[in-house]
Scaffold this motif. Structure first.
Motif, mmCIF file in Angstrom:
data_model
loop_
_atom_site.group_PDB
_atom_site.id
_atom_site.type_symbol
_atom_site.label_atom_id
_atom_site.label_comp_id
_atom_site.label_asym_id
_atom_site.label_seq_id
_atom_site.Cartn_x
_atom_site.Cartn_y
_atom_site.Cartn_z
ATOM 1 N N LYS A 1 0.926 -0.963 -0.205
ATOM 2 C CA LYS A 1 0.073 0.302 -0.188
ATOM 3 C C LYS A 1 0.798 1.588 -0.233
ATOM 4 O O LYS A 1 1.799 1.181 0.690
ATOM 5 N N ASP A 2 0.611 2.599 -0.718
ATOM 6 C CA ASP A 2 1.207 3.702 -1.551
ATOM 7 C C ASP A 2 2.521 3.697 -1.463
ATOM 8 O O ASP A 2 2.676 5.013 -1.683
ATOM 9 N N VAL A 3 2.912 2.270 -2.290
ATOM 10 C CA VAL A 3 3.967 1.849 -2.758
ATOM 11 C C VAL A 3 3.966 2.181 -4.129
ATOM 12 O O VAL A 3 3.044 1.234 -5.098
ATOM 13 N N ASP A 4 4.059 3.904 -5.185
ATOM 14 C CA ASP A 4 3.376 3.692 -6.955
ATOM 15 C C ASP A 4 3.258 3.006 -7.811
ATOM 16 O O ASP A 4 3.013 2.740 -8.448
ATOM 17 N N ASP A 5 5.284 2.262 -7.287
ATOM 18 C CA ASP A 5 5.749 1.795 -8.702
ATOM 19 C C ASP A 5 5.230 0.453 -8.572
ATOM 20 O O ASP A 5 5.321 -0.163 -7.333
ATOM 21 N N ALA A 6 5.202 0.198 -9.733
ATOM 22 C CA ALA A 6 3.921 -1.343 -9.917
ATOM 23 C C ALA A 6 5.065 -2.467 -9.463
ATOM 24 O O ALA A 6 5.415 -4.248 -8.560
ATOM 25 N N ARG A 7 6.441 -2.308 -10.246
ATOM 26 C CA ARG A 7 7.491 -3.320 -9.899
ATOM 27 C C ARG A 7 7.911 -3.442 -8.704
ATOM 28 O O ARG A 7 8.033 -4.402 -7.791
ATOM 29 N N LEU A 8 8.295 -2.261 -7.722
ATOM 30 C CA LEU A 8 8.585 -1.768 -7.044
ATOM 31 C C LEU A 8 7.629 -2.861 -5.463
ATOM 32 O O LEU A 8 8.005 -3.483 -4.532
ATOM 33 N N SER A 9 6.217 -2.284 -5.876
ATOM 34 C CA SER A 9 5.104 -2.755 -4.986
ATOM 35 C C SER A 9 5.328 -4.489 -5.025
ATOM 36 O O SER A 9 5.155 -4.417 -3.762
ATOM 37 N N GLY A 10 4.649 -5.034 -6.466
ATOM 38 C CA GLY A 10 4.847 -6.342 -6.275
ATOM 39 C C GLY A 10 6.067 -7.375 -5.429
ATOM 40 O O GLY A 10 5.874 -8.324 -4.873
ATOM 41 N N GLY A 11 7.040 -6.640 -6.137
ATOM 42 C CA GLY A 11 8.918 -6.901 -5.497
ATOM 43 C C GLY A 11 8.270 -7.075 -3.930
ATOM 44 O O GLY A 11 8.994 -8.422 -3.726
ATOM 45 N N LEU A 12 8.329 -5.997 -2.738
ATOM 46 C CA LEU A 12 8.598 -5.912 -2.152
ATOM 47 C C LEU A 12 7.285 -6.540 -1.217
ATOM 48 O O LEU A 12 7.748 -7.212 -0.389
ATOM 49 N N ALA A 13 6.319 -6.585 -1.564
ATOM 50 C CA ALA A 13 4.682 -8.215 -1.224
ATOM 51 C C ALA A 13 5.650 -9.214 -1.696
ATOM 52 O O ALA A 13 5.097 -10.094 -0.715
ATOM 53 N N GLY A 14 5.983 -9.268 -2.187
ATOM 54 C CA GLY A 14 6.332 -10.366 -2.336
ATOM 55 C C GLY A 14 7.512 -11.721 -1.666
ATOM 56 O O GLY A 14 7.565 -12.107 -0.695
ATOM 57 N N VAL A 15 8.411 -10.420 -1.424
ATOM 58 C CA VAL A 15 10.063 -10.746 -0.577
ATOM 59 C C VAL A 15 8.882 -11.018 0.740
ATOM 60 O O VAL A 15 9.766 -11.987 1.888
#
Length: 351
Positions: free
Chosen positions: A301-315
Motif C-alpha cells: 500500500k502507498d508504493v506507487d511503482d508497480a514493480r517495486l510494490s509487487g516485488g516488496l510484497a513478494g519478498v
C-alpha cells in the motif's frame, strides 16, 4: 484455484473447514515421523518456495493463466503429512496478508488445494515407484505424473464441493467440463515445475528428498570393457551433512522469484477465475475480509511503482511464510523429540 468468499454457502464452508481441520490435525501427528533436525527447516523453505512460485502465473490458453498448486512438490520433497501442512501455511498467509482466497473459504481451499493434491499426487507417485526401476530418474518421472494428475483431481474436487454448496444456479456438467479442461493444461505446468525442482534437489542432495529415500543410482566403472558397480563409498555422517547451502540457495531462489520474476507473470485470470466469470459462478462473490490489508493483491500500500510494490510484497510474503512455516515445523519436531525422550526415560531398565 483460490476459492473466494461467496462461491460456497456457509454450511458447506463449515463442513469443509471441519474436514480441513481434521486433515491438519492428522498431518501434525504424521509430520512428527517425517521431520528431523535437517528437514524441519527445509519444510519451512518448501512452503516459502511454493508461495513464491504461486506468484508466477503462466499462460495456458487464450485469456487464461495457471499457477503451481504445490501439493505434489511438497509431498515428494518433505513427505505427505508435512506436505499438507506446507500448503496450509501458504494458504493461510495468502488469505490473511494478501487477501487471496476467502477466509470463510479457507477450509475449502485447504481441502481442495492441499489435501486432495497431496493425497492424489503421493498415491500416484508411490504406485509408480513400486513398478519402475529404483533409480533417481524414476523419482522424477513419478513426480511429473503425480503432479500432472493432481491438478485436474483438485478441479474435480472443487466441482463436487460446488455441486453441494454452490451459491449460484449453474449446470454442474458445464462447470466440471470447464474446470477439468483448463486444469489439465495447468497440470502440465505443475508437472514441469515439480519434476524440475525435485530433479534439481536430487542432483545435489538426494538424501533430503523424502520420496527418494532408499533409492540410489550406483556409480558405474568400466572394467575390461564392461560396466560394473563401483565400490560404495562410506556415507558422511548425517550430522556432518549440513543443509545450510541448500537452505540458502532455496531461500535466495524464492526471494528472486517472488521479488523480481513475479513482475513478468501473466496478468490473465487463473483457471478458476476464468471459469467463474464465463459460467457466472462469481455472481455472489463477496469482498475479502482482508481487502484493507497493506499487502492486499500482492502489492504494498502507498508504493506507487508497480514493480517495486509487487516485488516488496513478494519478498515480505516469502519472509513471513518461511518464518511461520519453520516455526511450526520446528515445534512439531521438538514435540516428537520430547515424547521420545520421555518414553526413553520411563522405560524400565534391565536388572
Amino acid at each position: 484455484m483460490h476459492v473466494p468468499d461467496g462461491f460456497i454457502n456457509a454450511p458447506v464452508s463449515v463442513a469443509a473447514g471441519v474436514v480441513a481441520a481434521a486433515a491438519v490435525g492428522i498431518s501434525l501427528r504424521g509430520a512428527r515421523r517425517e521431520l528431523d533436525e535437517r528437514t524441519a527447516p527445509l519444510a519451512g523453505l518448501v512452503a516459502a518456495f511454493i508461495f513464491a512460485v504461486q506468484m508466477l502465473n503462466f499462460p495456458v490458453a487464450a485469456g487464461t493463466s495457471g499457477h503451481l498448486l504445490g501439493g505434489a512438490l511438497a509431498a515428494i520433497l518433505v513427505g505427505p503429512y508435512t506436505g499438507v501442512l506446507c500448503v496450509s501455511v501458504v494458504l493461510l498467509m495468502q488469505g490473511l496478508l494478501f487477501a487471496d482466497g476467502g477466509l470463510t473459504a479457507l477450509g475449502v481451499n485447504i481441502t481442495v488445494m492441499g489435501v486432495v493434491t497431496v493425497v492424489v499426487a503421493y498415491a500416484i507417485f508411490r504406485g509408480l515407484l513400486a513398478v519402475l526401476p529404483a533409480t533417481r530418474r524414476s523419482v522424477t518421472v513419478a513426480a511429473f505424473t503425480g503432479a500432472l494428475l493432481s491438478v485436474p483431481a483438485a478441479a474435480t474436487a472443487f466441482t463436487a464441493v460446488y455441486a453441494v454448496g454452490g451459491t449460484t444456479d449453474v449446470a454442474i456438467g458445464k462447470v466440471f467440463t470447464a474446470m477439468v479442461g483448463v486444469h489439465v493444461l495447468i497440470g502440465i505446468g505443475e508437472a514441469v515445475i515439480t519434476a524440475a525442482t525435485v530433479g534439481a534437489v536430487i542432483a545435489v542432495r538426494p538424501d533430503l528428498v523424502h520420496g527418494a529415500r532408499g533409492l540410489s543410482a550406483p556409480l558405474k566403472l568400466r572394467v575390461g570393457g564392461e560396466l560394473v558397480d563401483a565400490p560404495a563409498a562410506a556415507p558422511a555422517p548425517v550430522a556432518a551433512r549440513s543443509t545450510r547451502k541448500v537452505w540458502i540457495t532455496g531461500l535466495v531462489t524464492a526471494l528472486v522469484l517472488a521479488g523480481f520474476v513475479s513482475y513478468y507473470a501473466s496478468a490473465s485470470p487463473d483457471g478458476l477465475e476464468k471459469v467463474a466469470a464465463d459460467k457466472g459462478i462469481d455472481a455472489k462473490v463477496e469482498d475479502h475480509a482482508a481487502a484493507g490489508s497493506p499487502l492486499a493483491d500482492y502489492g504494498v500500500k502507498d508504493v506507487d511503482d508497480a514493480r517495486l510494490s509487487g516485488g516488496l510484497a513478494g519478498v515480505i510474503g516469502v519472509g513471513a511464510t518461511v518464518a511461520v512455516g519453520t516455526g511450526i515445523f520446528w515445534t512439531v519436531r521438538r514435540r516428537r523429540s520430547d515424547e521420545l525422550t520421555a518414553t526413553s526415560a520411563s522405560a524400565p531398565t534391565a536388572g
